[in-house]
Design an enzyme around this catalytic site. Structure first.
Site, PDB file in Angstrom:
ATOM      1  N   ASN A   1     -88.288   5.525  29.538  1.00  0.00           N
ATOM      2  CA  ASN A   1     -89.673   5.242  29.144  1.00  0.00           C
ATOM      3  C   ASN A   1     -89.879   3.743  29.285  1.00  0.00           C
ATOM      4  O   ASN A   1     -89.373   2.972  28.476  1.00  0.00           O
ATOM      5  CB  ASN A   1     -89.899   5.681  27.685  1.00  0.00           C
ATOM      6  CG  ASN A   1     -91.266   5.241  27.165  1.00  0.00           C
ATOM      7  OD1 ASN A   1     -92.170   4.948  27.950  1.00  0.00           O
ATOM      8  ND2 ASN A   1     -91.414   5.199  25.849  1.00  0.00           N
ATOM      9  N   TRP A   2     -90.591   3.370  30.321  1.00  0.00           N
ATOM     10  CA  TRP A   2     -90.752   1.935  30.596  1.00  0.00           C
ATOM     11  C   TRP A   2     -91.778   1.270  29.676  1.00  0.00           C
ATOM     12  O   TRP A   2     -91.871   0.063  29.626  1.00  0.00           O
ATOM     13  CB  TRP A   2     -91.164   1.731  32.057  1.00  0.00           C
ATOM     14  CG  TRP A   2     -90.013   1.784  33.009  1.00  0.00           C
ATOM     15  CD1 TRP A   2     -88.710   2.088  32.724  1.00  0.00           C
ATOM     16  CD2 TRP A   2     -90.048   1.493  34.408  1.00  0.00           C
ATOM     17  NE1 TRP A   2     -87.947   2.006  33.854  1.00  0.00           N
ATOM     18  CE2 TRP A   2     -88.741   1.651  34.906  1.00  0.00           C
ATOM     19  CE3 TRP A   2     -91.062   1.133  35.301  1.00  0.00           C
ATOM     20  CZ2 TRP A   2     -88.418   1.448  36.249  1.00  0.00           C
ATOM     21  CZ3 TRP A   2     -90.748   0.934  36.636  1.00  0.00           C
ATOM     22  CH2 TRP A   2     -89.439   1.091  37.106  1.00  0.00           C
ATOM     23  N   LYS A   3     -92.589   2.056  29.002  1.00  0.00           N
ATOM     24  CA  LYS A   3     -93.677   1.502  28.159  1.00  0.00           C
ATOM     25  C   LYS A   3     -94.550   0.578  29.022  1.00  0.00           C
ATOM     26  O   LYS A   3     -94.737   0.863  30.190  1.00  0.00           O
ATOM     27  CB  LYS A   3     -93.100   0.780  26.946  1.00  0.00           C
ATOM     28  CG  LYS A   3     -91.999   1.569  26.247  1.00  0.00           C
ATOM     29  CD  LYS A   3     -91.643   1.015  24.920  1.00  0.00           C
ATOM     30  CE  LYS A   3     -90.438   1.749  24.375  1.00  0.00           C
ATOM     31  NZ  LYS A   3     -90.241   1.561  22.973  1.00  0.00           N
TER      32      LYS A   3
ATOM     33  N   HIS B   1     -95.520  10.035  21.802  1.00  0.00           N
ATOM     34  CA  HIS B   1     -94.563   8.968  21.459  1.00  0.00           C
ATOM     35  C   HIS B   1     -95.045   8.306  20.169  1.00  0.00           C
ATOM     36  O   HIS B   1     -96.248   8.171  19.941  1.00  0.00           O
ATOM     37  CB  HIS B   1     -94.493   7.955  22.607  1.00  0.00           C
ATOM     38  CG  HIS B   1     -93.370   6.977  22.446  1.00  0.00           C
ATOM     39  ND1 HIS B   1     -93.451   5.893  21.605  1.00  0.00           N
ATOM     40  CD2 HIS B   1     -92.135   6.938  23.008  1.00  0.00           C
ATOM     41  CE1 HIS B   1     -92.305   5.225  21.660  1.00  0.00           C
ATOM     42  NE2 HIS B   1     -91.488   5.842  22.500  1.00  0.00           N
TER      43      HIS B   1
ATOM     44  N   GLU C   1     -95.248   5.349  19.316  1.00  0.00           N
ATOM     45  CA  GLU C   1     -96.131   4.184  19.519  1.00  0.00           C
ATOM     46  C   GLU C   1     -97.570   4.639  19.732  1.00  0.00           C
ATOM     47  O   GLU C   1     -98.511   3.984  19.298  1.00  0.00           O
ATOM     48  CB  GLU C   1     -95.622   3.334  20.696  1.00  0.00           C
ATOM     49  CG  GLU C   1     -94.383   2.558  20.300  1.00  0.00           C
ATOM     50  CD  GLU C   1     -93.479   2.157  21.447  1.00  0.00           C
ATOM     51  OE1 GLU C   1     -93.898   2.228  22.620  1.00  0.00           O
ATOM     52  OE2 GLU C   1     -92.330   1.775  21.155  1.00  0.00           O
TER      53      GLU C   1
ATOM     54  N   GLU D   1     -86.944  11.089  18.032  1.00  0.00           N
ATOM     55  CA  GLU D   1     -86.896   9.625  18.038  1.00  0.00           C
ATOM     56  C   GLU D   1     -87.221   9.077  16.650  1.00  0.00           C
ATOM     57  O   GLU D   1     -88.404   8.913  16.307  1.00  0.00           O
ATOM     58  CB  GLU D   1     -87.915   9.079  19.032  1.00  0.00           C
ATOM     59  CG  GLU D   1     -87.683   9.523  20.465  1.00  0.00           C
ATOM     60  CD  GLU D   1     -88.215   8.488  21.436  1.00  0.00           C
ATOM     61  OE1 GLU D   1     -87.437   7.984  22.228  1.00  0.00           O
ATOM     62  OE2 GLU D   1     -89.412   8.174  21.384  1.00  0.00           O
TER      63      GLU D   1
ATOM     64  N   GLY E   1     -86.572   0.590  19.661  1.00  0.00           N
ATOM     65  CA  GLY E   1     -86.748  -0.823  20.014  1.00  0.00           C
ATOM     66  C   GLY E   1     -86.200  -1.779  18.963  1.00  0.00           C
ATOM     67  O   GLY E   1     -86.508  -2.971  18.993  1.00  0.00           O
TER      68      GLY E   1
ATOM     69  N   SER F   1     -82.967   3.232  20.685  1.00  0.00           N
ATOM     70  CA  SER F   1     -81.921   2.241  21.000  1.00  0.00           C
ATOM     71  C   SER F   1     -80.676   2.881  21.608  1.00  0.00           C
ATOM     72  O   SER F   1     -79.554   2.416  21.368  1.00  0.00           O
ATOM     73  CB  SER F   1     -81.571   1.414  19.756  1.00  0.00           C
ATOM     74  OG  SER F   1     -82.724   0.731  19.293  1.00  0.00           O
TER      75      SER F   1
HETATM   76  C1  PEP Z   1     -88.519   4.825  23.460  1.00  0.00           C
HETATM   77  O1  PEP Z   1     -89.323   4.081  23.943  1.00  0.00           O
HETATM   78  O2  PEP Z   1     -88.773   6.033  23.399  1.00  0.00           O
HETATM   79  C2  PEP Z   1     -87.251   4.290  22.959  1.00  0.00           C
HETATM   80  C3  PEP Z   1     -86.376   5.095  22.453  1.00  0.00           C
HETATM   81  O3  PEP Z   1     -87.070   2.932  23.094  1.00  0.00           O
HETATM   82  P1  PEP Z   1     -85.683   2.125  22.891  1.00  0.00           P
HETATM   83  O4  PEP Z   1     -84.636   2.862  23.685  1.00  0.00           O
HETATM   84  O5  PEP Z   1     -85.953   0.762  23.434  1.00  0.00           O
HETATM   85  O6  PEP Z   1     -85.374   2.129  21.442  1.00  0.00           O
END
Ligand code: PEP
Length: 259
Positions: free
Chosen positions: A13-15, A99, A101, A171, A177, A217
């Site tokens: 997931n590049w966001k 997600h 976010e 998640e 993050g 992470s």
């Molecule tokens: C995500 O964006 O879904 C995510 C898990 O990010 P990260 O791996 O950076 O924690």
């Protein structure tokens, strides 16, 4: 993981990172070191403007390109939005839905997530439906209740014949993050719980067949241990998916013995 009954999926997931030019650079480097084995499905969910570049670059590989969000409506007056048909026509195979976010910053509700899951499935996209608890919920001991509700609401109206096409990503919000990963035991416990919810809603066969990913992470160092858990069928990876070498190491971690 359990490759006998279900797919292992490693999804990036590049966001809001990387331009189309940077996407091209990434794909060139990534393709050069992409492992040859076929032990898992690989998805890269990228910003909408990067989709055409990513699809073109990955055409002859087993990497599927996905979007990070979509609108539940087919078309119309939704300025700035992108429909499922636009995504499939552009060559997408996956779409991340719900997600944290998007839930936290853009007010997406479980009902919105549900509408998007149904639209994605109808369009032939694989929805990667996200769920997860806040730190406050974890500390209050309501993690599983909260997640069970997100799963039940998110899957409302998804038929028996479509449920196996859904990928669920667990998640924990406190791990996204932050560099703070759930322990393999914590992640396993919730992923097992998610499978139990699917079992209740559908059947043992469907619960056994659905892929449940962990995200938060996950990186090249902790992936092996997380993926060794019997109910963790892959990862949704943010930061580490932006660096070809790190993402490839996570894909390689999916090549480990399973039961
Ligand atoms: C995500 O964006 O879904 C995510 C898990 O990010 P990260 O791996 O950076 O924690």
């Amino acid at each position: 993981m359990n490759r006998k009954y279900r797919k292992t999926v490693i999804a990036g997931n590049w966001k809001m990172n990387k331009t189309p030019s940077e996407t091209k650079e990434f794909m060139t480097a990534f393709k050069a070191i992409l492992p040859k084995g076929r032990w898992c499905d690989v998805a890269l969910c990228v910003p909408a403007v990067c989709i055409p570049t990513a699809v073109r670059a990955m055409r002859e590989t087993r990497v599927g390109i996905g979007a990070e969000n979509m609108n539940a409506n087919a078309s119309g007056a939704y300025t700035g939005e992108i429909s499922a048909d636009m995504l499939t026509d552009a060559g997408c195979k996956y779409v991340i839905i719900g997600h944290s976010e998007r839930r936290e910053m853009y007010g997406e509700t479980d009902a919105d997530v549900n509408a998007k899951v149904l639209t994605a499935l109808n369009a032939g996209l694989t929805p990667i439906m996200c769920c997860g608890e806040t730190l406050e919920q974890r500390e209050a001991g309501v993690t599983m209740e909260h997640i069970a509700m997100q799963i039940k609401m998110g899957l409302r109206g998804v038929s028996e014949d479509k449920i196996r096409k859904v990928v669920i990503a667990y998640e924990p919000i406190w791990a996204i993050g932050t560099g703070r990963t759930a322990t393999p035991e914590q992640a396993q416990e919730v992923c097992e719980g998610i499978r139990a919810v699917v079992r209740k809603l559908y059947s043992s066969k469907n619960a056994r067949a659905i892929s449940v990913l962990y995200g938060g992470s996950m990186n090249e160092k902790n992936a092996y241990e997380l993926l060794a858990q019997p109910d963790i069928d892959g990862g949704l990876i943010g930061g580490a998916s932006l660096v070809p070498e790190k993402f490839v190491k996570i894909i390689e971690a999916a090549n480990q013995p399973t039961e």
